[in-house]
Structures are given as C-alpha cells and as structure tokens.
Design an enzyme around this catalytic site. Structure first.
Site, short mmCIF file in Angstrom:
data_model
loop_
_atom_site.label_atom_id
_atom_site.label_comp_id
_atom_site.label_asym_id
_atom_site.label_seq_id
_atom_site.Cartn_x
_atom_site.Cartn_y
_atom_site.Cartn_z
N ASP A 20 -64.71 15.73 9.29
CA ASP A 20 -64.46 17.02 9.63
C ASP A 20 -65.91 17.83 8.91
OD1 ASP A 20 -63.49 19.50 10.30
OD2 ASP A 20 -62.56 19.70 8.36
N ASN A 68 -57.25 20.63 19.26
CA ASN A 68 -58.89 20.84 19.31
C ASN A 68 -58.92 21.56 20.79
OD1 ASN A 68 -59.96 18.35 17.18
ND2 ASN A 68 -59.96 20.54 16.82
C1 IPE Z 1 -59.29 17.66 12.19
O1 IPE Z 1 -60.20 18.58 12.01
C2 IPE Z 1 -59.40 16.83 13.70
C3 IPE Z 1 -60.61 16.06 13.69
C4 IPE Z 1 -61.57 15.96 12.73
C5 IPE Z 1 -60.66 15.59 14.99
P1 IPE Z 1 -59.85 20.20 12.47
O2 IPE Z 1 -61.24 21.06 11.79
O3 IPE Z 1 -59.49 20.43 13.73
O4 IPE Z 1 -58.85 20.42 11.51
P2 IPE Z 1 -58.64 22.05 10.90
O5 IPE Z 1 -58.62 22.82 12.01
O6 IPE Z 1 -59.40 22.22 9.74
O7 IPE Z 1 -57.07 21.68 10.03
C1 IPE Z 2 -65.02 18.03 13.08
O1 IPE Z 2 -65.82 18.83 12.82
C2 IPE Z 2 -65.22 17.60 14.60
C3 IPE Z 2 -63.84 17.89 15.44
C4 IPE Z 2 -62.76 18.65 15.05
C5 IPE Z 2 -64.04 17.66 16.65
P1 IPE Z 2 -65.43 20.82 13.05
O2 IPE Z 2 -65.89 21.00 14.46
O3 IPE Z 2 -64.05 20.81 12.90
O4 IPE Z 2 -66.15 21.18 11.97
P2 IPE Z 2 -65.68 22.30 10.92
O5 IPE Z 2 -64.67 21.80 10.31
O6 IPE Z 2 -65.48 23.83 11.82
O7 IPE Z 2 -66.76 22.51 10.08
MG MG Z 3 -62.86 21.42 11.23
#
Ligand code: IPE
Ligand code: IPE
Ligand code: MG
Length: 253
Positions: A20, A68
C-alpha cells in the site's frame, strides 16, 4: 547502510505483503497516482528477489482487491496494463530462478490480455520448486470464503461430503490455494494498521508488521527489518510462554 542481522534458521516460510501507499507516494511528489503504481513495480521486483535470496518459501503479494475495481477507470486500466507489463518483463527471470507463479482471486474479471499473460506465466512456471510467488488479484478475503462455502455446499448437496464431518481442515481445503501454508508474517506498507479484506481465514495466527514506508520505497532492507522483528516474537497460539518453552504442540496441530 548497515544491514540488520537476522537468523538464517528462522526465516518465515510464508510472507504476505499488503503493498500500500503508491498513490500517496506519487501525490507527495506532485505526480499522478499512476506514477506511484509504476514505481511500485520496481519494489515488486526487489521484494521477490530479496525474498528469494533470504530463503522465503512463499511470497504472497496483494496487488489488486475486489474493492479496487471501484477506483476511477483510468487508474484500473493503468494497473491492468502494469500487470501485463510486469509479467512480460519478469517471467523469464522468475522462471530462470525456479520461481513458481500463482494467482488467487476472481481472475475471470481481469481483462482478456492480462488474464492470458497470467495463465501463460502460471503454466510455464508450474513445476518450479525454488519458491512460490502468489499474486492476489481481484482478490477479496470474504469473497474467497463465500466461494469456498458455495463449493462446499454443492458437495454436501451432491452427497460427496457429510455436513457433520466438516472441520477447519475440510473448510480450508475449499479455499483458493489449499496447498499453500498460512502466512507466518504479514507486512503492510503505507502505515495503516488494517487488513483491507486480505486473507481473512489464513492470517488467523500470522505475525503482523506495519511500516510507514510507502510501497514504492520498499526494498530488501525493509523486508529484513520485518523478518528481524518477526524473529523477536514468541508465537504462542493461545498457550502460555511456559508451555511454548517446553514444546507443547500448537493447539489444533
Ligand atoms: C489494499 O490497499 C489493497 C492492495 C494493496 C491491493 P487499499 O488501498 O485498497 O486499502 P484501503 O482502501 O486503504 O483499505
Ligand atoms: C496500493 O497503493 C496499490 C493498490 C491498491 C492497487 P494505493 O493506490 O492504495 O496507494 P494509497 O494507499 O492511495 O497511497
Ligand atoms: Mg491504499
């Protein structure tokens, strides 16, 4: 930088990572979120290489959740494109290093082109035994449990299974990757101490490590730090320290 010392005889067999922080990493640099995802690919390479070097048996990477899919279409499309790009660029090296690739999730939702490359990579590496890398894609822990329950109910309905005989082991055998042991260590980058629908069944007794490092900055030293912390923990599985010291078997084992 001085690398932290870890014990080679106590490397976690299965490490799972919630990757993340890509979006925030990019936003802090005044860049589009997609640049963060692109930079995150380098961290995937680094994590796979590092896990392999350290002797981790299974590395599961949470790459895309069922939730996502609700992100803006441009971001979802970019992520699917990056998945294809990663598979194209990395499959030779993975295969050369004896790494078996697997994927878990509702894979039928992936775009055709990405799905085809994924299927190829899985088929090509299926007999490799050095290490397993599992991509959780279009993955949700609750969906996985519901999918398992549905298949299990069908087997009961068809008389292949007696409802009374269902125990934890039976149930677990209906999950997406029943042969892979539960994660010993779960790492989340990006600083948020939550699970976000990842491996809900399998992490019942995983050790958790949350780091503020954003995924695009994650490198071997961070994996080493997480393993170092893991090695300090006493895994009690509900027993007392005293019971653990004298070698009482883990409940349910
Ligand atoms: C978790 O991250 C999913 C992945 C890393 C693929 P998210 O960014 O989707 O999770 P939340 O929204 O912070 O819970
Ligand atoms: C994780 O990074 C990747 C996916 C969930 C696909 P994020 O895109 O969730 O990054 P933040 O949490 O918004 O910084
Ligand atoms: Mg995230």
């Amino acid at each position: 930088m001085q690398e932290r010392r870890i014990r080679a005889d106590a490397i976690p067999g299965h490490v799972a990572i919630i990757m993340d922080g890509n979006g925030r990493w990019a936003e802090r640099r005044g860049l589009d979120r997609i640049h963060g995802h692109r930079a995150g690919i380098e961290s995937v390479r680094a994590a796979v290489r590092a896990a392999h070097e350290l002797g981790v048996g299974v590395l599961t990477l949470y790459a895309f959740s069922t939730e996502n899919w609700s992100r803006p279409k441009g971001e979802v499309d970019a992520l699917m494109g990056l998945l294809e790009h990663y598979l194209e660029a990395e499959i030779d090296e993975l295969h050369r290093n004896g790494i078996r690739l697997r994927a878990m999730g509702r894979l039928e939702r992936l775009p055709e082109a990405a799905r085809a490359k994924l299927d190829d990579a899985i088929a090509r590496t299926r007999d490799n035994a050095e290490m397993t890398v599992v991509f959780a894609l279009s993955y949700g822990g609750r969906t996985e449990i519901v999918d398992a329950a549905r298949r299990l109910a069908r087997d009961v309905e068809q008389g292949k299974l007696d409802a009374e005989s269902i125990d934890e082991k039976t149930f677990a055998s209906y999950l997406y990757e029943p042969e892979i042991p539960d994660p010993d260590l779960l790492i989340r980058t990006g600083g948020d101490a939550r699970v976000s629908n990842f491996l809900l069944w399998q992490i019942a007794y995983s050790e958790l490590h949350v780091t503020d490092v954003m995924w695009p900055d994650f490198r071997k030293s961070h994996l080493v730090d997480a393993i170092g912390e893991f090695q300090q923990r006493e895994r009690r599985y509900g027993l007392t320290s005293e019971q653990v010291r004298i070698g009482t078997p883990r409940p349910g084992s």
